[in-house]
Design a protein around this motif. Sequence first.
Motif, PDB file in Angstrom:
ATOM      1  N   THR A 104       0.839  -1.203   0.000  1.00  0.00           N
ATOM      2  CA  THR A 104       0.000   0.000   0.000  1.00  0.00           C
ATOM      3  C   THR A 104       0.873   1.251   0.000  1.00  0.00           C
ATOM      4  O   THR A 104       0.437   2.314  -0.415  1.00  0.00           O
ATOM      5  N   SER A 105       2.111   1.120   0.469  1.00  0.00           N
ATOM      6  CA  SER A 105       3.061   2.225   0.522  1.00  0.00           C
ATOM      7  C   SER A 105       4.466   1.667   0.325  1.00  0.00           C
ATOM      8  O   SER A 105       4.899   0.809   1.091  1.00  0.00           O
ATOM      9  N   VAL A 106       5.163   2.163  -0.684  1.00  0.00           N
ATOM     10  CA  VAL A 106       6.521   1.694  -0.972  1.00  0.00           C
ATOM     11  C   VAL A 106       7.415   1.904   0.255  1.00  0.00           C
ATOM     12  O   VAL A 106       8.183   1.021   0.637  1.00  0.00           O
ATOM     13  N   GLN A 107       7.294   3.067   0.887  1.00  0.00           N
ATOM     14  CA  GLN A 107       8.126   3.373   2.054  1.00  0.00           C
ATOM     15  C   GLN A 107       7.855   2.401   3.193  1.00  0.00           C
ATOM     16  O   GLN A 107       8.791   1.918   3.837  1.00  0.00           O
ATOM     17  N   ASP A 108       6.583   2.111   3.458  1.00  0.00           N
ATOM     18  CA  ASP A 108       6.237   1.194   4.548  1.00  0.00           C
ATOM     19  C   ASP A 108       6.728  -0.224   4.266  1.00  0.00           C
ATOM     20  O   ASP A 108       7.268  -0.891   5.151  1.00  0.00           O
ATOM     21  N   VAL A 109       6.532  -0.691   3.041  1.00  0.00           N
ATOM     22  CA  VAL A 109       6.969  -2.040   2.684  1.00  0.00           C
ATOM     23  C   VAL A 109       8.486  -2.130   2.763  1.00  0.00           C
ATOM     24  O   VAL A 109       9.037  -3.108   3.301  1.00  0.00           O
ATOM     25  N   ALA A 110       9.192  -1.125   2.263  1.00  0.00           N
ATOM     26  CA  ALA A 110      10.655  -1.139   2.324  1.00  0.00           C
ATOM     27  C   ALA A 110      11.117  -1.155   3.783  1.00  0.00           C
ATOM     28  O   ALA A 110      12.044  -1.891   4.134  1.00  0.00           O
ATOM     29  N   ARG A 111      10.476  -0.386   4.638  1.00  0.00           N
ATOM     30  CA  ARG A 111      10.824  -0.357   6.064  1.00  0.00           C
ATOM     31  C   ARG A 111      10.603  -1.735   6.694  1.00  0.00           C
ATOM     32  O   ARG A 111      11.441  -2.220   7.450  1.00  0.00           O
ATOM     33  N   GLU A 112       9.496  -2.387   6.372  1.00  0.00           N
ATOM     34  CA  GLU A 112       9.215  -3.726   6.908  1.00  0.00           C
ATOM     35  C   GLU A 112      10.240  -4.740   6.396  1.00  0.00           C
ATOM     36  O   GLU A 112      10.701  -5.603   7.151  1.00  0.00           O
ATOM     37  N   LEU A 113      10.600  -4.633   5.135  1.00  0.00           N
ATOM     38  CA  LEU A 113      11.569  -5.554   4.550  1.00  0.00           C
ATOM     39  C   LEU A 113      12.943  -5.348   5.188  1.00  0.00           C
ATOM     40  O   LEU A 113      13.641  -6.326   5.504  1.00  0.00           O
ATOM     41  N   ILE A 114      13.338  -4.112   5.414  1.00  0.00           N
ATOM     42  CA  ILE A 114      14.605  -3.811   6.074  1.00  0.00           C
ATOM     43  C   ILE A 114      14.622  -4.450   7.472  1.00  0.00           C
ATOM     44  O   ILE A 114      15.610  -5.053   7.883  1.00  0.00           O
ATOM     45  N   SER A 115      13.502  -4.333   8.177  1.00  0.00           N
ATOM     46  CA  SER A 115      13.404  -4.926   9.514  1.00  0.00           C
ATOM     47  C   SER A 115      13.519  -6.456   9.441  1.00  0.00           C
ATOM     48  O   SER A 115      14.235  -7.075  10.234  1.00  0.00           O
ATOM     49  N   LEU A 116      12.825  -7.061   8.463  1.00  0.00           N
ATOM     50  CA  LEU A 116      12.887  -8.509   8.303  1.00  0.00           C
ATOM     51  C   LEU A 116      14.298  -8.985   7.983  1.00  0.00           C
ATOM     52  O   LEU A 116      14.704 -10.073   8.371  1.00  0.00           O
ATOM     53  N   MET A 117      15.047  -8.147   7.269  1.00  0.00           N
ATOM     54  CA  MET A 117      16.426  -8.495   6.905  1.00  0.00           C
ATOM     55  C   MET A 117      17.395  -8.229   8.058  1.00  0.00           C
ATOM     56  O   MET A 117      18.576  -8.519   7.951  1.00  0.00           O
ATOM     57  N   GLY A 118      16.872  -7.667   9.158  1.00  0.00           N
ATOM     58  CA  GLY A 118      17.712  -7.403  10.337  1.00  0.00           C
ATOM     59  C   GLY A 118      18.613  -6.193  10.186  1.00  0.00           C
ATOM     60  O   GLY A 118      19.678  -6.142  10.776  1.00  0.00           O
ATOM     61  N   LEU A 119      18.183  -5.225   9.368  1.00  0.00           N
ATOM     62  CA  LEU A 119      19.034  -4.063   9.087  1.00  0.00           C
ATOM     63  C   LEU A 119      18.523  -2.780   9.721  1.00  0.00           C
ATOM     64  O   LEU A 119      19.121  -1.734   9.538  1.00  0.00           O
ATOM     65  N   SER A 120      17.424  -2.828  10.435  1.00  0.00           N
ATOM     66  CA  SER A 120      16.861  -1.585  10.978  1.00  0.00           C
ATOM     67  C   SER A 120      17.662  -1.063  12.139  1.00  0.00           C
ATOM     68  O   SER A 120      18.508  -1.686  12.702  1.00  0.00           O
TER      69      SER A 120
END
Length: 189
Positions: free
Chosen positions: A173-189
Amino acid sequence: MDGAGAVPRRLTVLSGPSGVGKSTVVAHLRSAHPEIWHSVSVTTRHARPGEIHGVHYYFTDQPGFDKLVANNELLEWAQFAGNRYGTPRQPVLDRLAAGVPTLLEIDLQGARQVRSAMPEALQVFLAPPSWEELVRRLTRRGTEPAEVVERRLAAARVELAAESEFDVALVNTSVQDVARELISLMGLS
């Protein structure tokens, strides 16, 4: 973990139907985290204007692709719209061994092959907010003939039905939100 003796990072696979915004999410993700390595696929299709060999794709002919398959040099590969696409295996293994966050952006068939070859990979499915939105995104491109759009929509129905095969599903629904979630899943946040 980084440094000598670090545990190699887990491979992340991003998949979802054509038109869902995978490339847009990956571009946003990599602009915020350039340390993420995004694999470059090999393809038998001809380069489009502006595409650079080794940057956008590795372009090869059918016999060259056959050789890659025969020599088990591809982690995954698939055929779509008369062309073949695949992920060179060794660059992925090299990045993972070096502890580099590694991301594959591939279709359902490729994601299934990676799951078989590397079951430890994190499989992330990117879903559209709705079927209607996916149809709108695919038709507004205006870069493909109607029959190609219809093939993509038919494939999208199959891909959407496979969402439960993935470890995580994110709705774009939001590129920024999805990218943020993906970064978190990858352990990079």
